[in-house]
Design a protein around this motif. Sequence first.
Motif, PDB file in Angstrom:
ATOM      1  N   LEU A   1      13.359  70.295  59.431  1.00  0.00           N
ATOM      2  CA  LEU A   1      12.132  69.527  59.629  1.00  0.00           C
ATOM      3  C   LEU A   1      11.315  70.089  60.793  1.00  0.00           C
ATOM      4  O   LEU A   1      10.085  70.127  60.743  1.00  0.00           O
ATOM      5  CB  LEU A   1      12.460  68.052  59.877  1.00  0.00           C
ATOM      6  N   PHE A   2      11.993  70.528  61.846  1.00  0.00           N
ATOM      7  CA  PHE A   2      11.295  71.145  62.971  1.00  0.00           C
ATOM      8  C   PHE A   2      10.588  72.425  62.518  1.00  0.00           C
ATOM      9  O   PHE A   2       9.471  72.715  62.951  1.00  0.00           O
ATOM     10  CB  PHE A   2      12.271  71.455  64.109  1.00  0.00           C
TER      11      PHE A   2
ATOM     12  N   ILE B   1       4.425  60.563  58.576  1.00  0.00           N
ATOM     13  CA  ILE B   1       5.074  59.585  57.698  1.00  0.00           C
ATOM     14  C   ILE B   1       5.914  60.301  56.646  1.00  0.00           C
ATOM     15  O   ILE B   1       7.051  59.891  56.342  1.00  0.00           O
ATOM     16  CB  ILE B   1       4.019  58.677  57.028  1.00  0.00           C
ATOM     17  N   ALA B   2       5.383  61.396  56.104  1.00  0.00           N
ATOM     18  CA  ALA B   2       6.128  62.173  55.114  1.00  0.00           C
ATOM     19  C   ALA B   2       7.390  62.769  55.733  1.00  0.00           C
ATOM     20  O   ALA B   2       8.462  62.802  55.097  1.00  0.00           O
ATOM     21  CB  ALA B   2       5.249  63.277  54.542  1.00  0.00           C
ATOM     22  N   MET B   3       7.291  63.231  56.983  1.00  0.00           N
ATOM     23  CA  MET B   3       8.452  63.803  57.660  1.00  0.00           C
ATOM     24  C   MET B   3       9.530  62.746  57.903  1.00  0.00           C
ATOM     25  O   MET B   3      10.722  63.010  57.763  1.00  0.00           O
ATOM     26  CB  MET B   3       8.029  64.430  58.997  1.00  0.00           C
ATOM     27  N   VAL B   4       9.110  61.547  58.279  1.00  0.00           N
ATOM     28  CA  VAL B   4      10.080  60.465  58.500  1.00  0.00           C
ATOM     29  C   VAL B   4      10.748  60.075  57.187  1.00  0.00           C
ATOM     30  O   VAL B   4      11.966  59.841  57.143  1.00  0.00           O
ATOM     31  CB  VAL B   4       9.390  59.242  59.146  1.00  0.00           C
ATOM     32  N   ALA B   5       9.976  60.013  56.114  1.00  0.00           N
ATOM     33  CA  ALA B   5      10.553  59.698  54.804  1.00  0.00           C
ATOM     34  C   ALA B   5      11.574  60.760  54.403  1.00  0.00           C
ATOM     35  O   ALA B   5      12.648  60.441  53.869  1.00  0.00           O
ATOM     36  CB  ALA B   5       9.443  59.608  53.757  1.00  0.00           C
ATOM     37  N   LEU B   6      11.252  62.015  54.678  1.00  0.00           N
ATOM     38  CA  LEU B   6      12.177  63.108  54.373  1.00  0.00           C
ATOM     39  C   LEU B   6      13.418  63.026  55.258  1.00  0.00           C
ATOM     40  O   LEU B   6      14.535  63.325  54.808  1.00  0.00           O
ATOM     41  CB  LEU B   6      11.467  64.444  54.574  1.00  0.00           C
ATOM     42  N   LEU B   7      13.228  62.602  56.498  1.00  0.00           N
ATOM     43  CA  LEU B   7      14.359  62.426  57.416  1.00  0.00           C
ATOM     44  C   LEU B   7      15.343  61.393  56.869  1.00  0.00           C
ATOM     45  O   LEU B   7      16.565  61.610  56.870  1.00  0.00           O
ATOM     46  CB  LEU B   7      13.835  61.986  58.785  1.00  0.00           C
ATOM     47  N   VAL B   8      14.822  60.262  56.397  1.00  0.00           N
ATOM     48  CA  VAL B   8      15.672  59.210  55.831  1.00  0.00           C
ATOM     49  C   VAL B   8      16.375  59.718  54.575  1.00  0.00           C
ATOM     50  O   VAL B   8      17.563  59.469  54.365  1.00  0.00           O
ATOM     51  CB  VAL B   8      14.824  57.960  55.512  1.00  0.00           C
ATOM     52  N   PHE B   9      15.626  60.458  53.782  1.00  0.00           N
ATOM     53  CA  PHE B   9      16.198  60.978  52.536  1.00  0.00           C
ATOM     54  C   PHE B   9      17.369  61.918  52.804  1.00  0.00           C
ATOM     55  O   PHE B   9      18.437  61.803  52.182  1.00  0.00           O
ATOM     56  CB  PHE B   9      15.114  61.701  51.738  1.00  0.00           C
TER      57      PHE B   9
ATOM     58  N   VAL C   1      15.396  56.651  64.697  1.00  0.00           N
ATOM     59  CA  VAL C   1      14.405  56.402  65.749  1.00  0.00           C
ATOM     60  C   VAL C   1      14.203  57.635  66.631  1.00  0.00           C
ATOM     61  O   VAL C   1      13.065  58.075  66.875  1.00  0.00           O
ATOM     62  CB  VAL C   1      14.805  55.183  66.604  1.00  0.00           C
ATOM     63  N   THR C   2      15.291  58.207  67.135  1.00  0.00           N
ATOM     64  CA  THR C   2      15.163  59.343  68.056  1.00  0.00           C
ATOM     65  C   THR C   2      14.499  60.541  67.393  1.00  0.00           C
ATOM     66  O   THR C   2      13.614  61.181  67.976  1.00  0.00           O
ATOM     67  CB  THR C   2      16.536  59.749  68.607  1.00  0.00           C
ATOM     68  N   ASN C   3      14.883  60.822  66.171  1.00  0.00           N
ATOM     69  CA  ASN C   3      14.293  61.984  65.493  1.00  0.00           C
ATOM     70  C   ASN C   3      12.865  61.708  65.027  1.00  0.00           C
ATOM     71  O   ASN C   3      12.041  62.627  64.988  1.00  0.00           O
ATOM     72  CB  ASN C   3      15.170  62.424  64.320  1.00  0.00           C
ATOM     73  N   SER C   4      12.570  60.462  64.694  1.00  0.00           N
ATOM     74  CA  SER C   4      11.187  60.124  64.330  1.00  0.00           C
ATOM     75  C   SER C   4      10.255  60.304  65.523  1.00  0.00           C
ATOM     76  O   SER C   4       9.126  60.793  65.378  1.00  0.00           O
ATOM     77  CB  SER C   4      11.106  58.684  63.818  1.00  0.00           C
ATOM     78  N   VAL C   5      10.730  59.918  66.705  1.00  0.00           N
ATOM     79  CA  VAL C   5       9.927  60.100  67.920  1.00  0.00           C
ATOM     80  C   VAL C   5       9.730  61.589  68.210  1.00  0.00           C
ATOM     81  O   VAL C   5       8.628  62.032  68.572  1.00  0.00           O
ATOM     82  CB  VAL C   5      10.590  59.394  69.119  1.00  0.00           C
ATOM     83  N   ALA C   6      10.796  62.367  68.048  1.00  0.00           N
ATOM     84  CA  ALA C   6      10.690  63.810  68.276  1.00  0.00           C
ATOM     85  C   ALA C   6       9.701  64.445  67.302  1.00  0.00           C
ATOM     86  O   ALA C   6       8.886  65.297  67.677  1.00  0.00           O
ATOM     87  CB  ALA C   6      12.062  64.467  68.140  1.00  0.00           C
TER      88      ALA C   6
END
Length: 649
Positions: A27-28, A155-163, A99-104
């Motif tokens: 993701l980064f 928002i797309a990145m956070v959705a992908l993070l959860v996935f 939470v931590t990765n969404s903030v990053a």
Amino acid sequence: MNKNIFKQISGSIYFVLIARLAMVMLLFSICRVAFYLFNTDLFPDMTFGYFMKLMNGGWHFDLTAVLYTNSVYLIAFLLPFRFRYHRIFQNIFKWIFYVTNSVALAANCADFIYYRFTSRRTTWSVFSEFANDKGNTALMGRFLIDYWPVLLFWIAMVALLVFIYKLVKLREPIIKKSWVFYVVHTLLVPICIYLAVGGIRGNFRHSTRPITISNAAQYVDKPMDIGIVLNTPFSIYRTLKRNQYKKLDYFKSQAELENIYTPVHFPADSGKFTPKNVVIIILESFATEHIGSLNKNSHIKDYCGYTPFFDSIVSQSLTFEHSFANGRKSIDAMPSVIASIPSFVDPYVLSIYANNPVKALPNLLKEKGYYSAFFHGAPNGSMGFQAFAAMAGYDNYYGMNEYNNNKDFDGWWGIFDEPFFQYFANTLNQKPEPFLGTIFSLSSHHPFTLPKEYEGKFPLGKLEVHKCIGYTDNALRNFFATAEKMPWFKNTIFVFVADHTNQTFYEEYSSSVGLFKIPIVIYDPHNPELKGIHIEHSVIQQIDIMPTILGYLHYDKPYFGFGFNALDTNNNKHFAINYLNGTYQIYEGDYVLHTNENGPIALFKYDDDPLLKNNLKDQQPEMVERLNNKFKAFLQTYNERLIDNKMVY
């Protein structure tokens, strides 16, 4: 479509940990690609091969940032106890991971836009920089509206993070002998910690210091490209430690050091001190790029300027061939202009040395009987200007509180420039002479609003800031129309300087040199010898303003300042310096050296090569050595003076 394509992958707790961290790394990398795509105009001549080189370099910084971000999650998963498999434990740390990765990821995404204004990845200092500013919530909302594609991307990145988190499932082991489980998993803890520490440091060798922002220079050809290599969480983590400075010993003796550079000024001339009024006008985002009179020799195709009044001032003033900002933020400019103190990694006023005693321009002129006042139309306390004004010795501070008329509030930053400039003139007219008056404008700032009566009155230009540049230029015109009628005008020297550059349109100003090009203009309406003088091959910077003003007034006492008197043509030691993404830029004449504490990186002749494509480092070793010695002398002196609290003569 095959429904098994996204089938869950299961594995041991260590496999799950590595897989999830690896996916965050991915993701980064996606954010790095998006960062470039949002800012392609800032990175001209990019090739696929070179971009892959930058991506490869970025992996090292991503690993450190991901390990820092997930340190709590990492430690929890390494605990050699069976409760880490419990559903409640897993659910708690699932949300910590989210939470931590969404903030990053949010920090990375924010720099898609903020980088365009600062040309450097955001550091920890940004939180202190805006801590006392009112209206930050409203401004944040406006940014989200104006730059909604970035919000959607996040928002797309956070959705992908959860996935991806749910894609990897933890498989609880079958434990037959508890003592074997505890022994094996306890032995694995130091191994995992060793690997994690190596990843955070960027290397496993004991002799290697932890990876820092400056290490990104080894992967790039130009300092601007460091923004692609770095990521924002890394830049924030690496600047959490407040003391960024250490003593250096490039030069073993003080005499050797001072032979190259010293910040102590001993006035050489014996002329009598001239108690002229001094008015310093610091103009928000007034880059050289926007000023037509300073682009006559730029040879930019279809060039257009936006400052007709300022151009008329330039034609009657002292200007310099090359003039530079020492920083990229407003908060960098004030100590540079007023106290001859530059900022590098972080703003000086936010460092632990900000309380060192200094004798800034107001302090020094007060000894000569001057009254002084600082004006900024934002809410009092904004950007820390009021606090530094007090430290610098200004007698009074005039902000939005003192203006006390919210009908002229722009709704975001403060009072519109035109009425506040009039307030500035009328207030000075009530003060005793001689005086030092300083004003910091604010209207040429995102979200680039104008008073309703001026909408459509100025050229829209190529960038949103252009219409506001035109508005502030007109505010200057009206200010001078008022000031010229006042008795103090005839005995006043005016100094114009921008705080920093802003977004760029012409590629000639998108290089690491162009991003620091600002006007520095000295105007004395009653000195015919100063009218229309342009000093060729000269270099001046913001920290030179205080010594230059004192030289012009024939100040007759020794004083401390990191800059030079630009009017002292007998001093062949003049140079300018600024900092961008871990790299220092040292200017002399039309040469610039890119260097850092590890050694020289590149040398360019930026007049002939404005896009900095022709590296002359190997062809001109003597110039490289000369400029690098100046850099080392300056940095050694700067660090030592700050650390030892020796910033007053």
